[in-house]
Design a protein around this motif. Structure first.
Motif, PDB file in Angstrom:
ATOM      1  N   ALA A  13      56.790  36.527  39.595  1.00 36.42           N
ATOM      2  CA  ALA A  13      56.987  37.775  38.838  1.00 36.42           C
ATOM      3  C   ALA A  13      55.778  38.020  37.955  1.00 36.42           C
ATOM      4  CB  ALA A  13      58.255  37.672  37.976  1.00 36.42           C
ATOM      5  N   GLY A  14      55.566  39.278  37.606  1.00 40.59           N
ATOM      6  CA  GLY A  14      54.410  39.646  36.804  1.00 40.59           C
ATOM      7  C   GLY A  14      53.170  39.754  37.679  1.00 40.59           C
ATOM      8  N   GLU A  15      52.031  39.990  37.037  1.00 38.91           N
ATOM      9  CA  GLU A  15      50.759  40.113  37.734  1.00 38.91           C
ATOM     10  C   GLU A  15      49.692  39.380  36.940  1.00 38.91           C
ATOM     11  OE1 GLU A  15      49.693  44.149  38.671  1.00 38.91           O
ATOM     12  OE2 GLU A  15      51.712  44.627  39.352  1.00 38.91           O
ATOM     13  N   CYS A  16      48.637  38.973  37.638  1.00 42.79           N
ATOM     14  CA  CYS A  16      47.538  38.304  36.953  1.00 42.79           C
ATOM     15  C   CYS A  16      46.243  38.535  37.707  1.00 42.79           C
ATOM     16  CB  CYS A  16      47.795  36.809  36.810  1.00 42.79           C
ATOM     17  SG  CYS A  16      47.709  35.872  38.344  1.00 42.79           S
ATOM     18  N   ASP A  17      45.156  38.349  36.987  1.00 45.25           N
ATOM     19  CA  ASP A  17      43.848  38.238  37.613  1.00 45.25           C
ATOM     20  C   ASP A  17      43.546  36.753  37.656  1.00 45.25           C
ATOM     21  OD1 ASP A  17      43.446  40.936  37.993  1.00 45.25           O
ATOM     22  OD2 ASP A  17      42.330  41.205  36.137  1.00 45.25           O
ATOM     23  N   HIS A  18      43.092  36.299  38.804  1.00 43.49           N
ATOM     24  CA  HIS A  18      42.788  34.885  38.975  1.00 43.49           C
ATOM     25  C   HIS A  18      41.332  34.756  39.397  1.00 43.49           C
ATOM     26  CE1 HIS A  18      42.947  30.731  40.204  1.00 43.49           C
ATOM     27  NE2 HIS A  18      44.169  30.650  39.739  1.00 43.49           N
ATOM     28  N   LYS A  19      40.541  34.120  38.534  1.00 39.66           N
ATOM     29  CA  LYS A  19      39.135  33.895  38.868  1.00 39.66           C
ATOM     30  C   LYS A  19      39.036  32.576  39.615  1.00 39.66           C
ATOM     31  CE  LYS A  19      34.410  33.970  37.315  1.00 39.66           C
ATOM     32  NZ  LYS A  19      33.479  34.174  36.244  1.00 39.66           N
ATOM     33  N   LEU A  20      38.448  32.644  40.792  1.00 48.08           N
ATOM     34  CA  LEU A  20      38.270  31.482  41.652  1.00 48.08           C
ATOM     35  C   LEU A  20      36.801  31.420  42.013  1.00 48.08           C
ATOM     36  CD1 LEU A  20      39.474  29.182  43.367  1.00 48.08           C
ATOM     37  CD2 LEU A  20      39.871  30.870  45.160  1.00 48.08           C
ATOM     38  N   GLY A  21      36.086  30.479  41.419  1.00 45.07           N
ATOM     39  CA  GLY A  21      34.640  30.432  41.624  1.00 45.07           C
ATOM     40  C   GLY A  21      34.010  31.685  41.032  1.00 45.07           C
ATOM     41  N   ASN A  22      33.350  32.491  41.868  1.00 46.33           N
ATOM     42  CA  ASN A  22      32.699  33.722  41.406  1.00 46.33           C
ATOM     43  C   ASN A  22      33.504  34.977  41.681  1.00 46.33           C
ATOM     44  OD1 ASN A  22      30.351  32.425  40.456  1.00 46.33           O
ATOM     45  ND2 ASN A  22      29.559  32.312  42.537  1.00 46.33           N
ATOM     46  N   GLU A  23      34.699  34.850  42.260  1.00 45.44           N
ATOM     47  CA  GLU A  23      35.496  36.012  42.626  1.00 45.44           C
ATOM     48  C   GLU A  23      36.744  36.124  41.773  1.00 45.44           C
ATOM     49  OE1 GLU A  23      35.873  36.969  46.900  1.00 45.44           O
ATOM     50  OE2 GLU A  23      34.963  34.981  47.200  1.00 45.44           O
ATOM     51  N   ILE A  24      37.191  37.368  41.561  1.00 42.72           N
ATOM     52  CA  ILE A  24      38.444  37.607  40.853  1.00 42.72           C
ATOM     53  C   ILE A  24      39.413  38.260  41.830  1.00 42.72           C
ATOM     54  CG2 ILE A  24      39.591  38.882  39.003  1.00 42.72           C
ATOM     55  CD1 ILE A  24      37.135  38.488  37.290  1.00 42.72           C
ATOM     56  N   PHE A  25      40.621  37.698  41.892  1.00 43.74           N
ATOM     57  CA  PHE A  25      41.676  38.210  42.763  1.00 43.74           C
ATOM     58  C   PHE A  25      42.825  38.706  41.898  1.00 43.74           C
ATOM     59  CE2 PHE A  25      39.360  34.946  45.013  1.00 43.74           C
ATOM     60  CZ  PHE A  25      39.134  35.530  46.253  1.00 43.74           C
ATOM     61  N   HIS A  26      43.343  39.896  42.209  1.00 41.71           N
ATOM     62  CA  HIS A  26      44.511  40.417  41.504  1.00 41.71           C
ATOM     63  C   HIS A  26      45.747  39.970  42.268  1.00 41.71           C
ATOM     64  CE1 HIS A  26      46.704  42.889  38.736  1.00 41.71           C
ATOM     65  NE2 HIS A  26      47.403  43.369  39.746  1.00 41.71           N
ATOM     66  N   LEU A  27      46.606  39.199  41.618  1.00 43.76           N
ATOM     67  CA  LEU A  27      47.793  38.651  42.256  1.00 43.76           C
ATOM     68  C   LEU A  27      49.042  39.351  41.763  1.00 43.76           C
ATOM     69  CD1 LEU A  27      46.918  34.840  42.010  1.00 43.76           C
ATOM     70  CD2 LEU A  27      46.352  36.453  43.842  1.00 43.76           C
ATOM     71  N   THR A  28      49.935  39.650  42.684  1.00 47.56           N
ATOM     72  CA  THR A  28      51.207  40.307  42.398  1.00 47.56           C
ATOM     73  C   THR A  28      52.327  39.447  42.987  1.00 47.56           C
ATOM     74  OG1 THR A  28      51.008  41.589  44.443  1.00 47.56           O
ATOM     75  CG2 THR A  28      50.134  42.602  42.431  1.00 47.56           C
ATOM     76  N   PRO A  29      53.595  39.762  42.690  1.00 44.36           N
ATOM     77  CA  PRO A  29      54.684  38.943  43.230  1.00 44.36           C
ATOM     78  C   PRO A  29      54.567  38.779  44.751  1.00 44.36           C
ATOM     79  CG  PRO A  29      55.540  40.401  41.558  1.00 44.36           C
ATOM     80  CD  PRO A  29      54.104  40.814  41.789  1.00 44.36           C
TER      81      PRO A  29
END
Length: 73
Positions: A13-29
């Motif tokens: 639940a909720g959403e986040c930005d996840h930085k992995l190395g040099n990339e940012i991924f927007h994660l949703t449920p």
């Protein structure tokens, strides 16, 4: 980062930005991200709803190395 294990991060639940190395991924449920061993990463909640996630590690003896902000690419 975790020098001795991989990590799976699954958003319930909720959403986040996840930085992995040099990339940012927007994660949703329903999103899942695999963090390889030794890769710097962090997550930040971006929704009004609290972030609820399941986090699992490939080693029960997980080690964590905290890096300074300037150390993360």
């Amino acid at each position: 980062m975790h020098p001795n294990c991989e990590e799976l991060f699954y958003v319930i639940a909720g959403e986040c930005d996840h930085k992995l190395g040099n990339e940012i991924f927007h994660l949703t449920p329903g999103s899942v991200i695999r963090i390889p061993r030794g890769v710097p990463h962090w997550a930040q909640c971006t929704s009004e709803e609290p972030l609820t996630a399941v986090v699992s590690f490939s080693n029960p003896d997980r080690h964590t190395e905290n890096l300074e902000e300037g150390d993360i690419a």
